[in-house]
Design a protein around this motif. Structure first.
Motif, short mmCIF file in Angstrom:
data_model
loop_
_atom_site.label_atom_id
_atom_site.label_comp_id
_atom_site.label_asym_id
_atom_site.label_seq_id
_atom_site.Cartn_x
_atom_site.Cartn_y
_atom_site.Cartn_z
N TYR A 50 -77.44 -16.69 -34.61
CA TYR A 50 -77.97 -15.67 -33.71
C TYR A 50 -79.10 -14.93 -34.40
O TYR A 50 -78.93 -14.38 -35.48
N LEU A 51 -80.25 -14.91 -33.76
CA LEU A 51 -81.44 -14.23 -34.27
C LEU A 51 -81.59 -12.90 -33.55
O LEU A 51 -81.64 -12.87 -32.32
N TYR A 52 -81.61 -11.80 -34.30
CA TYR A 52 -81.79 -10.48 -33.71
C TYR A 52 -83.21 -10.36 -33.18
O TYR A 52 -84.17 -10.73 -33.85
N SER A 64 -78.41 -3.34 -45.81
CA SER A 64 -77.54 -4.23 -46.57
C SER A 64 -76.29 -4.58 -45.76
O SER A 64 -76.32 -4.52 -44.54
N PHE A 65 -75.23 -4.92 -46.42
CA PHE A 65 -74.02 -5.46 -45.78
C PHE A 65 -73.50 -4.61 -44.63
O PHE A 65 -73.30 -5.11 -43.53
N TYR A 66 -73.26 -3.34 -44.89
CA TYR A 66 -72.62 -2.50 -43.87
C TYR A 66 -73.53 -2.21 -42.69
O TYR A 66 -73.08 -2.23 -41.54
N THR A 67 -74.79 -1.92 -42.95
CA THR A 67 -75.68 -1.61 -41.83
C THR A 67 -76.02 -2.86 -41.02
O THR A 67 -76.12 -2.79 -39.80
N LEU A 68 -76.18 -3.99 -41.68
CA LEU A 68 -76.44 -5.23 -40.93
C LEU A 68 -75.21 -5.63 -40.11
O LEU A 68 -75.33 -6.03 -38.95
N SER A 69 -74.01 -5.50 -40.68
CA SER A 69 -72.82 -5.85 -39.92
C SER A 69 -72.61 -4.86 -38.78
O SER A 69 -72.10 -5.23 -37.73
N GLY A 70 -73.01 -3.60 -38.97
CA GLY A 70 -72.98 -2.63 -37.88
C GLY A 70 -73.93 -3.01 -36.76
O GLY A 70 -73.62 -2.83 -35.57
N MET A 71 -75.09 -3.54 -37.10
CA MET A 71 -76.04 -4.01 -36.09
C MET A 71 -75.45 -5.18 -35.31
O MET A 71 -75.62 -5.28 -34.09
N VAL A 72 -74.77 -6.08 -36.01
CA VAL A 72 -74.14 -7.22 -35.35
C VAL A 72 -73.14 -6.73 -34.31
O VAL A 72 -73.13 -7.19 -33.17
N THR A 73 -72.32 -5.76 -34.69
CA THR A 73 -71.29 -5.24 -33.80
C THR A 73 -71.88 -4.41 -32.67
O THR A 73 -71.60 -4.65 -31.49
N ASN A 74 -72.70 -3.41 -33.01
CA ASN A 74 -73.17 -2.42 -32.04
C ASN A 74 -74.35 -2.88 -31.20
O ASN A 74 -74.46 -2.51 -30.03
N LEU A 75 -75.27 -3.63 -31.77
CA LEU A 75 -76.49 -4.00 -31.05
C LEU A 75 -76.47 -5.42 -30.50
O LEU A 75 -77.10 -5.71 -29.49
N MET A 76 -75.77 -6.32 -31.22
CA MET A 76 -75.73 -7.71 -30.78
C MET A 76 -74.45 -8.04 -30.01
O MET A 76 -74.35 -9.11 -29.41
N GLY A 77 -73.46 -7.14 -30.07
CA GLY A 77 -72.23 -7.35 -29.34
C GLY A 77 -71.39 -8.51 -29.86
O GLY A 77 -70.70 -9.18 -29.10
N ARG A 78 -71.45 -8.74 -31.15
CA ARG A 78 -70.72 -9.85 -31.77
C ARG A 78 -69.84 -9.31 -32.88
O ARG A 78 -69.99 -8.18 -33.32
N ASN A 79 -68.96 -10.18 -33.40
CA ASN A 79 -68.09 -9.81 -34.50
C ASN A 79 -68.50 -10.63 -35.72
O ASN A 79 -68.45 -11.86 -35.70
N VAL A 80 -68.87 -9.95 -36.79
CA VAL A 80 -69.35 -10.63 -37.99
C VAL A 80 -68.25 -11.48 -38.62
O VAL A 80 -68.53 -12.46 -39.31
N GLN A 81 -66.99 -11.15 -38.35
CA GLN A 81 -65.87 -11.89 -38.94
C GLN A 81 -65.57 -13.20 -38.22
O GLN A 81 -64.69 -13.94 -38.64
N ASP A 82 -66.30 -13.51 -37.15
CA ASP A 82 -66.11 -14.78 -36.44
C ASP A 82 -66.65 -15.98 -37.22
O ASP A 82 -66.41 -17.11 -36.84
#
Length: 120
Positions: free
Chosen positions: A11-13, A22-40
């Motif tokens: 998935y390309l933002y 870094s890790f936390y802010t990018l994973s937050g973007m995945v969850t909040n802005l992309m509507g996905r779960n980074v743990q998938d």
């Protein structure tokens, strides 16, 4: 260890990303802005405003991994995005073409740094 594979979902933002994230802010973007779960186990790609730097976020068995590529010359060519979404699903081949600087039609190769040849 580089463990990305063609069988994964990529998935390309759709918007420029601050490469200081870094890790936390990018994973937050995945969850909040992309509507996905980074743990998938999916792969998430972020590009800066000038299209000269790329970060790839991926969850592996040991935890989150970030791959970071900064071009010495040239820029990444991005696909055309649908305005109704913040993400663009892509695949391994498209990611490799983007990294290598090859256009979608395979005819244009963007400028990339190359190792100088040794002189005898």
């Amino acid at each position: 260890m580089f463990s990305l594979a063609p069988s994964m979902k990529y998935y390309l933002y759709a918007y420029p990303t601050d490469m200081r994230r870094s890790f936390y802010t990018l994973s937050g973007m995945v969850t909040n802005l992309m509507g996905r779960n980074v743990q998938d186990g999916d792969v998430f790609i972020f590009i800066n405003r000038l299209c000269t730097s790329m970060k790839i976020l991926h969850m592996e068995c040991g935890g989150l991994v970030i791959y970071h590529m900064k071009l010495e010359s040239g820029s990444f060519t991005l696909p055309v995005f649908d305005e109704s979404t913040n993400t663009f699903q892509t695949n391994w081949q498209d990611l490799m073409m983007m990294v290598r600087g090859v256009s979608a039609d395979g005819k244009v190769k963007k400028k990339r740094w190359e190792k100088p040849s040794k002189r005898p």
